[in-house]
Design an enzyme around this catalytic site. Structure first.
Site, PDB file in Angstrom:
ATOM      1  CB  CYS A  80      -1.010  -0.027   1.135  1.00 17.98           C
ATOM      2  SG  CYS A  80      -2.336  -1.197   0.775  1.00 17.98           S
ATOM      3  CG  HIS A 169      -3.351  -3.956   3.860  1.00 20.89           C
ATOM      4  ND1 HIS A 169      -2.232  -3.497   4.507  1.00 20.89           N
ATOM      5  CD2 HIS A 169      -4.090  -2.861   3.543  1.00 20.89           C
ATOM      6  CE1 HIS A 169      -2.293  -2.172   4.590  1.00 20.89           C
ATOM      7  NE2 HIS A 169      -3.410  -1.764   4.013  1.00 20.89           N
ATOM      8  CD  GLU A 171      -0.742  -6.485   5.770  1.00 22.02           C
ATOM      9  OE1 GLU A 171      -0.841  -5.290   6.118  1.00 22.02           O
ATOM     10  OE2 GLU A 171      -0.539  -6.818   4.591  1.00 22.02           O
TER      11      GLU A 171
END
Length: 198
Positions: A80, A169, A171
């Site tokens: 990002c 993202h 994660e």
């Protein structure tokens, strides 16, 4: 030593990136983005992850990085804000967007290599997006690896250096195949061995 350096640009998910790396049996440390190149070289990471963050690269006083970070020959993954920062430092066309993209998004994977090794080319992927700035075109010598309706450049990689970015993202749980993307970075790109335990 198998070490990953995470530079924290203020994302609410930075600790989660570290957790994902550790769950994959990789050792990592989170440091502020003010660390200089001498520190990075002394730390001797196998790879560097630039986290997301709430800023725009255009904000006065927005956290940045030494452009030399991309010339060390170390694998770098920008997530990002981290990706937009790589683009900004490398001459890409980042522009402020009037509306923030936040929530689930569908991206199209352009190639099954690098971060997307093992993915079907042109497959559609659900991801969690959270960004304000837009990237209209990648920097010189970077190619687009993923795109979406709202983000023509949702993923990129440098043609010859191990520098990568994703505008989502990997994660978080809302990106179901994000773990595979991080595994590709840690083990396929950085060459880490999964030998660390708490």
């Amino acid at each position: 030593m198998n070490r990953i350096l995470i530079l924290d640009y203020g994302s609410q998910y930075t600790q989660l990136i570290a957790r994902r790396v550790r769950e994959a049996h990789g050792y990592c440390e989170i440091h502020p983005p003010t660390r200089d190149l001498a520190f990075v070289q002394q730390f001797a990471p196998k790879g560097i992850i630039l986290s997301g963050g709430p800023n725009s690269v255009f904000d006065p006083g927005a956290p940045t990085a030494d452009p030399g970070l991309l010339d060390l020959g170390l694998p770098v993954l920008g997530i990002c804000y981290g990706m937009q920062l790589i683009a900004h430092l490398s001459g890409g066309q980042v522009r402020p967007s009037n509306e923030r993209e936040y929530g689930r998004a569908e991206i199209a994977v352009r190639e099954n290599a690098g971060l997307f090794a093992g993915f079907e080319p042109q497959s559609s992927l659900t991801v969690w997006a959270s960004h304000g700035d837009k990237l209209d075109r990648p920097p010189p010598r970077f190619r687009v690896t993923a795109s979406s309706v709202n983000a023509p450049v949702a993923g990129f990689q440098h043609e010859s250096r191990p520098v990568y970015g994703v505008l989502f993202h990997p994660e978080v749980a809302h990106t179901p195949r994000g773990g595979e993307i991080l595994h590709n970075f840690l083990f396929g790109i950085c060459g880490c061995t999964p030998d660390w335990t708490p």
